[in-house]
Motif scaffolding. Structure first.
Motif, PDB file in Angstrom:
ATOM      1  N   ASP A  89       9.245  94.201  88.092  1.00  0.00           N
ATOM      2  CA  ASP A  89       9.917  94.484  86.826  1.00  0.00           C
ATOM      3  C   ASP A  89       9.295  93.690  85.676  1.00  0.00           C
ATOM      4  OD1 ASP A  89      11.664  96.205  88.044  1.00  0.00           O
ATOM      5  OD2 ASP A  89      13.304  94.753  88.202  1.00  0.00           O
ATOM      6  N   GLU A  90       9.366  94.277  84.502  1.00  0.00           N
ATOM      7  CA  GLU A  90       8.859  93.606  83.302  1.00  0.00           C
ATOM      8  C   GLU A  90       9.539  92.261  83.080  1.00  0.00           C
ATOM      9  OE1 GLU A  90      10.059  96.830  80.879  1.00  0.00           O
ATOM     10  OE2 GLU A  90       8.015  97.539  80.522  1.00  0.00           O
ATOM     11  N   ILE A  91      10.858  92.227  83.295  1.00  0.00           N
ATOM     12  CA  ILE A  91      11.595  90.988  83.021  1.00  0.00           C
ATOM     13  C   ILE A  91      11.267  89.889  84.030  1.00  0.00           C
ATOM     14  CG2 ILE A  91      13.507  92.172  81.890  1.00  0.00           C
ATOM     15  CD1 ILE A  91      15.129  91.803  84.460  1.00  0.00           C
ATOM     16  N   ASN A  92      10.589  90.259  85.109  1.00  0.00           N
ATOM     17  CA  ASN A  92      10.173  89.277  86.111  1.00  0.00           C
ATOM     18  C   ASN A  92       8.679  88.986  86.019  1.00  0.00           C
ATOM     19  OD1 ASN A  92      12.741  88.948  87.241  1.00  0.00           O
ATOM     20  ND2 ASN A  92      12.478  90.738  88.547  1.00  0.00           N
ATOM     21  N   THR A  93       8.127  89.201  84.831  1.00  0.00           N
ATOM     22  CA  THR A  93       6.705  88.955  84.601  1.00  0.00           C
ATOM     23  C   THR A  93       6.549  88.012  83.416  1.00  0.00           C
ATOM     24  OG1 THR A  93       6.137  91.171  85.415  1.00  0.00           O
ATOM     25  CG2 THR A  93       4.478  90.028  84.088  1.00  0.00           C
ATOM     26  N   VAL A  94       5.708  86.999  83.579  1.00  0.00           N
ATOM     27  CA  VAL A  94       5.457  86.051  82.496  1.00  0.00           C
ATOM     28  C   VAL A  94       3.953  85.877  82.330  1.00  0.00           C
ATOM     29  CG1 VAL A  94       5.631  84.034  84.030  1.00  0.00           C
ATOM     30  CG2 VAL A  94       5.979  83.754  81.557  1.00  0.00           C
ATOM     31  N   VAL A  95       3.506  85.852  81.068  1.00  0.00           N
ATOM     32  CA  VAL A  95       2.085  85.699  80.760  1.00  0.00           C
ATOM     33  C   VAL A  95       1.894  84.449  79.910  1.00  0.00           C
ATOM     34  CG1 VAL A  95       1.643  88.177  80.921  1.00  0.00           C
ATOM     35  CG2 VAL A  95       2.249  87.186  78.706  1.00  0.00           C
ATOM     36  N   CYS A  96       0.756  83.775  80.093  1.00  0.00           N
ATOM     37  CA  CYS A  96       0.496  82.506  79.406  1.00  0.00           C
ATOM     38  C   CYS A  96      -0.908  82.521  78.808  1.00  0.00           C
ATOM     39  CB  CYS A  96       0.591  81.334  80.383  1.00  0.00           C
ATOM     40  SG  CYS A  96       2.028  81.354  81.473  1.00  0.00           S
ATOM     41  N   GLY A  97      -1.039  81.996  77.577  1.00  0.00           N
ATOM     42  CA  GLY A  97      -2.356  81.990  76.959  1.00  0.00           C
ATOM     43  C   GLY A  97      -2.464  81.027  75.799  1.00  0.00           C
ATOM     44  N   ASP A  98      -3.693  80.952  75.239  1.00  0.00           N
ATOM     45  CA  ASP A  98      -3.948  79.989  74.161  1.00  0.00           C
ATOM     46  C   ASP A  98      -4.851  80.514  73.057  1.00  0.00           C
ATOM     47  OD1 ASP A  98      -6.927  78.352  74.318  1.00  0.00           O
ATOM     48  OD2 ASP A  98      -6.423  79.710  75.936  1.00  0.00           O
ATOM     49  N   SER A  99      -5.483  81.693  73.233  1.00  0.00           N
ATOM     50  CA  SER A  99      -6.494  82.099  72.255  1.00  0.00           C
ATOM     51  C   SER A  99      -6.407  83.578  71.908  1.00  0.00           C
ATOM     52  CB  SER A  99      -7.897  81.785  72.786  1.00  0.00           C
ATOM     53  OG  SER A  99      -8.260  82.705  73.801  1.00  0.00           O
ATOM     54  N   GLY A 100      -7.342  84.002  71.054  1.00  0.00           N
ATOM     55  CA  GLY A 100      -7.346  85.381  70.588  1.00  0.00           C
ATOM     56  C   GLY A 100      -7.549  86.401  71.684  1.00  0.00           C
TER      57      GLY A 100
ATOM     58  N   ASP B  70      -6.244  86.355  74.426  1.00  0.00           N
ATOM     59  CA  ASP B  70      -4.984  86.467  75.175  1.00  0.00           C
ATOM     60  C   ASP B  70      -3.945  87.307  74.430  1.00  0.00           C
ATOM     61  OD1 ASP B  70      -5.836  84.749  77.286  1.00  0.00           O
ATOM     62  OD2 ASP B  70      -5.472  83.029  75.980  1.00  0.00           O
ATOM     63  N   ILE B  71      -4.255  87.705  73.210  1.00  0.00           N
ATOM     64  CA  ILE B  71      -3.280  88.456  72.410  1.00  0.00           C
ATOM     65  C   ILE B  71      -2.808  89.703  73.143  1.00  0.00           C
ATOM     66  CG2 ILE B  71      -3.024  89.875  70.327  1.00  0.00           C
ATOM     67  CD1 ILE B  71      -4.670  87.748  68.835  1.00  0.00           C
ATOM     68  N   SER B  72      -3.717  90.379  73.828  1.00  0.00           N
ATOM     69  CA  SER B  72      -3.328  91.613  74.528  1.00  0.00           C
ATOM     70  C   SER B  72      -2.275  91.351  75.599  1.00  0.00           C
ATOM     71  CB  SER B  72      -4.550  92.293  75.148  1.00  0.00           C
ATOM     72  OG  SER B  72      -5.120  91.497  76.171  1.00  0.00           O
ATOM     73  N   LEU B  73      -2.262  90.146  76.172  1.00  0.00           N
ATOM     74  CA  LEU B  73      -1.221  89.802  77.148  1.00  0.00           C
ATOM     75  C   LEU B  73       0.152  89.837  76.495  1.00  0.00           C
ATOM     76  CD1 LEU B  73      -2.831  86.725  78.968  1.00  0.00           C
ATOM     77  CD2 LEU B  73      -2.553  89.026  79.905  1.00  0.00           C
ATOM     78  N   PHE B  74       0.215  89.307  75.271  1.00  0.00           N
ATOM     79  CA  PHE B  74       1.491  89.197  74.571  1.00  0.00           C
ATOM     80  C   PHE B  74       1.893  90.492  73.867  1.00  0.00           C
ATOM     81  CE2 PHE B  74      -0.363  84.876  74.639  1.00  0.00           C
ATOM     82  CZ  PHE B  74       0.603  84.259  75.421  1.00  0.00           C
ATOM     83  N   MET B  75       0.978  91.449  73.814  1.00  0.00           N
ATOM     84  CA  MET B  75       1.285  92.734  73.189  1.00  0.00           C
ATOM     85  C   MET B  75       2.020  93.679  74.135  1.00  0.00           C
ATOM     86  SD  MET B  75      -2.186  93.494  70.976  1.00  0.00           S
ATOM     87  CE  MET B  75      -1.590  95.103  70.436  1.00  0.00           C
ATOM     88  N   VAL B  76       1.986  93.384  75.432  1.00  0.00           N
ATOM     89  CA  VAL B  76       2.671  94.248  76.399  1.00  0.00           C
ATOM     90  C   VAL B  76       4.176  94.080  76.225  1.00  0.00           C
ATOM     91  CG1 VAL B  76       2.961  94.847  78.825  1.00  0.00           C
ATOM     92  CG2 VAL B  76       0.748  93.990  78.007  1.00  0.00           C
ATOM     93  N   GLU B  77       4.869  95.162  76.008  1.00  0.00           N
ATOM     94  CA  GLU B  77       6.301  95.103  75.719  1.00  0.00           C
ATOM     95  C   GLU B  77       7.102  94.563  76.902  1.00  0.00           C
ATOM     96  OE1 GLU B  77       7.832  98.781  74.333  1.00  0.00           O
ATOM     97  OE2 GLU B  77       6.566  98.846  72.553  1.00  0.00           O
ATOM     98  N   ASN B  78       8.088  93.746  76.567  1.00  0.00           N
ATOM     99  CA  ASN B  78       9.113  93.268  77.504  1.00  0.00           C
ATOM    100  C   ASN B  78       8.648  92.213  78.499  1.00  0.00           C
ATOM    101  OD1 ASN B  78      11.013  95.079  76.346  1.00  0.00           O
ATOM    102  ND2 ASN B  78      10.216  96.725  77.634  1.00  0.00           N
ATOM    103  N   LEU B  79       7.401  91.749  78.393  1.00  0.00           N
ATOM    104  CA  LEU B  79       6.965  90.657  79.251  1.00  0.00           C
ATOM    105  C   LEU B  79       7.299  89.328  78.586  1.00  0.00           C
ATOM    106  CD1 LEU B  79       3.404  91.762  80.466  1.00  0.00           C
ATOM    107  CD2 LEU B  79       5.654  92.496  81.281  1.00  0.00           C
ATOM    108  N   ARG B  80       7.746  88.357  79.375  1.00  0.00           N
ATOM    109  CA  ARG B  80       7.974  87.019  78.842  1.00  0.00           C
ATOM    110  C   ARG B  80       6.616  86.373  78.569  1.00  0.00           C
ATOM    111  NH1 ARG B  80      11.992  90.213  79.238  1.00  0.00           N
ATOM    112  NH2 ARG B  80      14.026  89.211  79.241  1.00  0.00           N
ATOM    113  N   GLY B  81       6.530  85.654  77.459  1.00  0.00           N
ATOM    114  CA  GLY B  81       5.256  85.060  77.086  1.00  0.00           C
ATOM    115  C   GLY B  81       5.366  83.579  76.801  1.00  0.00           C
ATOM    116  N   ILE B  82       4.351  82.822  77.207  1.00  0.00           N
ATOM    117  CA  ILE B  82       4.293  81.386  76.939  1.00  0.00           C
ATOM    118  C   ILE B  82       2.983  81.089  76.214  1.00  0.00           C
ATOM    119  CG2 ILE B  82       4.213  79.067  77.931  1.00  0.00           C
ATOM    120  CD1 ILE B  82       5.688  80.233  80.402  1.00  0.00           C
ATOM    121  N   ILE B  83       3.097  80.600  74.987  1.00  0.00           N
ATOM    122  CA  ILE B  83       1.935  80.154  74.223  1.00  0.00           C
ATOM    123  C   ILE B  83       1.914  78.634  74.296  1.00  0.00           C
ATOM    124  CG2 ILE B  83       0.873  80.038  71.938  1.00  0.00           C
ATOM    125  CD1 ILE B  83       2.081  82.758  71.324  1.00  0.00           C
ATOM    126  N   VAL B  84       0.877  78.077  74.898  1.00  0.00           N
ATOM    127  CA  VAL B  84       0.840  76.630  75.119  1.00  0.00           C
ATOM    128  C   VAL B  84       0.657  75.874  73.804  1.00  0.00           C
ATOM    129  CG1 VAL B  84       0.083  76.743  77.519  1.00  0.00           C
ATOM    130  CG2 VAL B  84      -1.631  76.804  75.689  1.00  0.00           C
TER     131      VAL B  84
END
Length: 252
Positions: free
Chosen positions: A182-193, A195-209
Motif C-alpha cells: 500500500d502507498e501508506i506503507n511506503t516511505v521514501v528518503c532523499g537529499d537532492s534534486g 530525488d524529487i521524483s521520489l517525492f512526486m509520487v502521490e500518497n507516499l510518505r517522504g523524509i527529506i534529511v
C-alpha cells in the motif's frame, strides 16, 4: 506493527553518519525479520559505483536496487543483469544515439565517465553557472527532434538524460505495485534534486534529511505536502527521525 516498503537514496542520505547508519541498520534488520519490511536503495550511482560503495560502507542487502537515477532495477545486485520487465517499459520511444547526437552540439556539456553511461541513461557534467541557459535550449532541441526524454539536473553539476518513463519515483511505483504494498506503507528518503521524483509520487510518505541540498528544499517549499517530513537530523539520523515521526519504527 506491520511491514513497510523503505526506499532511500544512498549518498548524503543513508550514508554520511556511520553511528546513525549502524543504529538504523539494526532496526531495519529486526523489522525485516519480524514483519517482512522490504528495503530498496534508489541511487544515481551505476551498479559499478554501487559496488564500490558497499565495499566501503556497511549496508544491508536490499530487496531491490534502483540505479542510474531510476533507469535500471536489479533484484540481485551481485549479478550484472538488470530487470528486463522494467527495461521494456522505459524503452518505448527512447533513441539513445539521437540524444547523444543532439547533446553533442552543446559545448558546455562534458561526458561523465563511461561507467556512468547506461543503455537508458546518458550523463554529462554541466556547470551551475550556465545551467539555467543551457538546459532550456537543450530541452527545446530534443523536443523539436521528436524525442520524449527527461532531463534531471542535480548537485549543481550532474545532468542525466533518461527515457520519459524512467526516474526513481516511477521505478519505486513499479516495485510497489509488483509487491502489492500500500502507498501508506511506503516511505521514501532523499537529499537532492535527483530525488524529487521520489517525492512526486502521490500518497507516499517522504523524509527529506536535514542536510538536503537547496534544490530539493526549494522544490519542497514550492510543492508542500503534509505527508512529507523535513528532518533536523542529517543523513541516517534524519531518516531515523522521520521513521519515528511516521511511526514506521519506534526507536528506543
Amino acid at each position: 506493527m506491520t511491514g513497510f516498503l523503505f526506499v532511500t537514496d544512498l549518498d548524503r542520505t543513508l550514508v554520511g553518519d556511520d553511528n546513525a547508519l549502524k543504529t538504523l541498520n539494526q532496526q531495519l534488520t529486526d523489522h525485516r525479520q519480524k514483519y517482512g519490511t522490504k528495503i530498496v536503495y534508489a541511487t544515481g550511482r551505476s551498479l559499478f559505483l554501487y559496488r564500490q560503495l558497499i565495499s566501503q560502507q556497511s549496508l544491508l542487502p536490499p530487496d531491490a536496487l534502483i540505479t542510474s537515477v531510476g533507469s535500471e532495477i536489479y533484484f540481485n545486485p551481485n549479478e550484472d543483469i538488470f530487470d528486463s520487465e522494467w527495461a521494456e517499459i522505459i524503452a518505448h520511444g527512447w533513441n539513445r544515439s539521437q540524444v547523444i547526437s543532439i547533446a553533442g552540439n552543446f559545448s558546455y556539456l562534458t561526458h561523465q565517465p563511461r561507467s556512468e553511461q547506461g543503455l537508458f541513461k546518458i550523463s554529462y557534467h554541466l556547470s551551475d553557472s550556465v545551467a539555467s541557459v543551457v538546459l532550456p535550449q537543450l530541452k527545446l532541441a530534443l523536443h523539436e527532434s521528436g524525442l520524449d526524454v527527461k532531463l534531471i539536473y542535480s548537485g549543481g553539476k550532474d545532468l542525466d538524460i533518461l527515457p520519459q518513463k524512467a526516474d526513481k519515483g516511477l521505478a519505486v511505483e513499479f516495485l510497489r505495485q509488483k509487491w502489492r504494498i500500500d502507498e501508506i506503507n511506503t516511505v521514501v528518503c532523499g537529499d537532492s534534486g535527483n530525488d524529487i521524483s521520489l517525492f512526486m509520487v502521490e500518497n507516499l510518505r517522504g523524509i527529506i534529511v536535514g542536510n538536503a541540498m537547496s534544490e530539493l528544499r526549494e522544490w519542497h517549499e514550492a510543492n508542500p505536502s503534509d505527508i512529507r517530513y523535513i528532518s533536523t537530523g542529517k543523513y541516517a539520523a534524519g531518516i531515523i527521525e522521520g521513521l519515528q515521526y511516521f511511526r514506521f519504527i519506534l526507536f528506543s
